[in-house]
Design a protein around this motif. Structure first.
Motif, short mmCIF file in Angstrom:
data_model
loop_
_atom_site.label_atom_id
_atom_site.label_comp_id
_atom_site.label_asym_id
_atom_site.label_seq_id
_atom_site.Cartn_x
_atom_site.Cartn_y
_atom_site.Cartn_z
N TYR A 222 46.07 68.05 35.71
CA TYR A 222 45.01 69.07 35.66
C TYR A 222 43.68 68.44 35.27
CZ TYR A 222 42.36 73.28 34.99
OH TYR A 222 41.40 74.24 35.12
N GLY A 223 43.72 67.55 34.28
CA GLY A 223 42.48 66.90 33.85
C GLY A 223 41.84 66.15 35.00
N ARG A 224 42.67 65.51 35.82
CA ARG A 224 42.12 64.70 36.91
C ARG A 224 41.46 65.57 37.98
NH1 ARG A 224 47.24 60.57 36.66
NH2 ARG A 224 46.21 59.12 35.25
N ILE A 225 42.11 66.65 38.36
CA ILE A 225 41.49 67.45 39.43
C ILE A 225 40.23 68.15 38.90
CG2 ILE A 225 42.85 69.60 39.16
CD1 ILE A 225 42.89 69.51 42.35
N SER A 226 40.26 68.50 37.63
CA SER A 226 39.10 69.18 37.05
C SER A 226 37.91 68.21 36.94
CB SER A 226 39.49 69.72 35.67
OG SER A 226 38.40 70.38 35.09
N VAL A 227 38.17 66.98 36.49
CA VAL A 227 37.11 65.97 36.42
C VAL A 227 36.57 65.68 37.82
CG1 VAL A 227 36.68 63.51 36.01
CG2 VAL A 227 37.80 64.89 34.26
N ALA A 228 37.48 65.61 38.80
CA ALA A 228 37.05 65.31 40.17
C ALA A 228 36.07 66.38 40.67
CB ALA A 228 38.27 65.24 41.09
N TRP A 229 36.40 67.65 40.45
CA TRP A 229 35.48 68.72 40.85
C TRP A 229 34.19 68.67 40.03
CZ3 TRP A 229 35.27 71.45 45.13
CH2 TRP A 229 36.43 71.75 45.84
N GLY A 230 34.31 68.30 38.76
CA GLY A 230 33.10 68.16 37.93
C GLY A 230 32.16 67.11 38.51
N CYS A 231 32.75 66.04 39.07
CA CYS A 231 31.93 64.99 39.69
C CYS A 231 31.24 65.50 40.95
CB CYS A 231 32.81 63.78 40.02
SG CYS A 231 33.31 62.88 38.54
N VAL A 232 31.90 66.41 41.67
CA VAL A 232 31.23 67.04 42.82
C VAL A 232 29.98 67.77 42.33
CG1 VAL A 232 31.44 68.88 44.56
CG2 VAL A 232 33.34 67.27 44.19
N GLY A 233 30.11 68.44 41.19
CA GLY A 233 28.96 69.15 40.61
C GLY A 233 27.84 68.19 40.25
N ILE A 234 28.20 67.05 39.65
CA ILE A 234 27.18 66.05 39.30
C ILE A 234 26.45 65.62 40.57
CG2 ILE A 234 26.86 63.64 38.56
CD1 ILE A 234 29.06 64.08 36.48
N LEU A 235 27.20 65.36 41.63
CA LEU A 235 26.58 64.91 42.89
C LEU A 235 25.67 65.99 43.48
CD1 LEU A 235 29.66 63.00 44.30
CD2 LEU A 235 27.36 62.03 44.02
N ARG A 236 26.09 67.24 43.38
CA ARG A 236 25.25 68.33 43.92
C ARG A 236 23.94 68.43 43.13
NH1 ARG A 236 30.15 72.65 45.35
NH2 ARG A 236 30.97 71.35 47.04
N ALA A 237 24.03 68.29 41.81
CA ALA A 237 22.81 68.36 40.98
C ALA A 237 21.89 67.19 41.34
CB ALA A 237 23.18 68.33 39.50
N CYS A 238 22.47 66.01 41.55
CA CYS A 238 21.66 64.82 41.87
C CYS A 238 21.02 64.97 43.25
CB CYS A 238 22.53 63.56 41.83
SG CYS A 238 22.95 63.07 40.15
N LEU A 239 21.78 65.47 44.20
CA LEU A 239 21.26 65.65 45.56
C LEU A 239 20.10 66.65 45.54
CD1 LEU A 239 21.51 65.06 48.59
CD2 LEU A 239 23.30 66.82 48.73
N ASP A 240 20.29 67.75 44.83
CA ASP A 240 19.21 68.76 44.74
C ASP A 240 17.95 68.16 44.16
OD1 ASP A 240 20.58 70.79 45.83
OD2 ASP A 240 20.97 71.88 43.94
N ALA A 241 18.12 67.43 43.04
CA ALA A 241 16.94 66.86 42.37
C ALA A 241 16.27 65.81 43.25
CB ALA A 241 17.35 66.25 41.03
N ALA A 242 17.08 64.97 43.90
CA ALA A 242 16.51 63.87 44.69
C ALA A 242 15.79 64.40 45.93
CB ALA A 242 17.61 62.89 45.09
N ARG A 243 16.40 65.36 46.62
CA ARG A 243 15.72 65.84 47.83
C ARG A 243 14.49 66.66 47.48
NH1 ARG A 243 20.61 69.28 49.99
NH2 ARG A 243 20.70 70.82 48.36
N GLY A 244 14.55 67.41 46.37
CA GLY A 244 13.38 68.18 45.94
C GLY A 244 12.21 67.24 45.65
N HIS A 245 12.52 66.17 44.96
CA HIS A 245 11.47 65.21 44.59
C HIS A 245 10.93 64.49 45.84
CE1 HIS A 245 9.32 62.71 41.71
NE2 HIS A 245 9.66 61.65 42.43
#
Ligand code: FAD
Length: 364
Positions: A222-245
């Motif tokens: 469970y920890g692994r799949i949850s961390v994996a999805w959390g990393c998707v969230g990190i990538l989405r936040a980074c993509l949003d910030a980078a393309r906005g900038h």
């Protein structure tokens, strides 16, 4: 999970950087989400939970991860505690603990010890039976969310095998010491936990007698799949910030996005986000279908997503330049948080070893 994202946006708002700086998420935020069952949304409805599928819980986990990796880490711990109780506990223990985790209480899971990091077979914590009680002795380190937790699921040796035991953080003999200023996920309540002759009713023992590594693999899934999805969230936040900038900042007379080398960074980030999303979707499908592929798909999702998130966050820092060089900026936090995702729940190397074993044992 209707309304869950709005609630998270209301509770987190623009406070993630402040929580990162102070190293604390307000109790009221955690209790509100726990009381709504959102920190462990996969708990079945029959046990007082929301009964969310892995796919729905995963997307929600990514959403929380895009806002605050510390909060997402607390969510991972709560979900892992609930999953361990679901998998190892009796019907009576489900009735005792799961409604609490879906109803306002907070939990953590403790495997790691000073001499047992990647090699959990070196664990020395013991759970010793004494009539209708057990005595727990040991030292756990880096237990995420333990600083906030009411209940700590402790894994230890039990007779010739292993067990998990549900330890109230307030039990005599339990000392919880917060890890000072971790490099990332700073508000996730990481703590070292000392268990000094902690006496509990034997009914607190989950399972008992399983091989240690089987128990660890079950809980960590469970920890692994949850961390994996959390990393998707990190990538989405980074993509949003980078393309906005890149769309709004001009240098050399044109938008950063119109410089091909910067555009390539955006393409790389989008690719990382898509790769991580697809492996997580596949793993969640395996969970929801009860597929025998679930364990390997989960390790794959964790390994791929953590590596993509660490690389993606570094790429986003490059696109933002000095704009991301302020402590607490969403991309600066992502850079620190993502790196830690490569270390935990089985580091990148340990996941690679598991995947290599799988590759070697696959039929020709
Ligand atoms: P080590 O095991 O000492 O490894 C150091 C390096 O050597 C790593 O790169 C590792 O991949 C590599 N290595 C080790 N063995 C091998 C090998 N056989 N082959 C190749 N490379 C190898 N623990 C909990 O129990 N509960 C938690 O909630 C929890 N949360 C955490 C949160 C954070 C932010 C952090 C940093 C840690 C957390 N931990 C938790 C502990 C975490 O699980 C361990 O840090 C992790 O298992 C790695 O162990 P270690 O740090 O001792 O590194």
């Amino acid at each position: 999970l209707a309304g869950a994202r709005d609630l998270v946006d209301d509770l987190v708002g623009d406070r993630a950087a402040e929580w990162d700086r102070t190293g604390l998420i307000p109790d009221e935020v955690l209790r509100t989400l726990s009381a709504r069952g959102l920190l462990c949304a996969g708990v079945p409805e029959a046990s007082g939970g929301l009964g969310a599928s892995s796919a729905a819980n995963g997307e929600f986990t990514a959403f929380v991860g895009s806002r605050c990796s510390s909060l997402r880490s607390v969510m991972t711990s709560q979900g892992m505690a609930a999953w361990t109780i679901q998998r190892l506990g009796s019907a009576q223990q489900h009735a005792e603990y799961l409604p609490k985790l879906a109803g306002g209480q907070l939990a953590a899971v403790a495997f790691s010890e000073p001499e047992a990091g990647s090699d959990l077979s070196a664990m020395t914590t013991t759970i010793e039976r004494d009539d209708d009680t057990v005595i727990v002795r040991g030292q756990k380190v880096w237990t995420t969310a333990a600083h906030y937790a009411d209940l700590i699921v402790v894994v230890g040796r039990y007779g010739s095998g292993a067990a998990a035991v549900v330890v109230p953080a307030s039990a005599p003999g339990v000392t919880v010491t917060q890890v000072a200023r971790p490099s990332g996920c700073r508000a996730a309540g990481h703590a070292n936990v000392t268990l000094d002759e902690v006496r509990l009713p034997a009914t607190a023992v989950l399972g008992g007698g399983q091989p240690l590594m089987l128990l660890v693999t079950t809980a960590l899934a469970y920890g692994r799949i949850s961390v994996a999805w959390g990393c998707v969230g990190i990538l989405r936040a980074c993509l949003d910030a980078a393309r906005g900038h890149a769309r709004t900042r001009t240098q050399f007379g044109k938008r950063l996005a119109d410089h091909q080398l910067v555009a390539r960074h955006l393409a790389t980030l989008l690719t990382s986000e898509q790769i991580a999303t697809r492996v997580c979707e596949h793993a969640s499908r395996c969970w929801d279908d009860g597929s025998p592929e679930m364990v390997v798909a989960t390790v794959l999702a964790k390994q791929v997503s953590a590596v993509q998130a660490a690389q993606g966050a570094a790429t986003a820092v490059q696109v933002l330049g000095s704009a991301a060089a302020h402590e607490g900026h969403v991309v600066e936090r992502a850079y620190r948080d993502a790196k830690l995702m490569e270390l935990i729940e089985g580091s990148t190397e340990i996941c690679q070893l598991i995947l290599a074993d799988h590759a070697v044992s696959m039929p020709a």
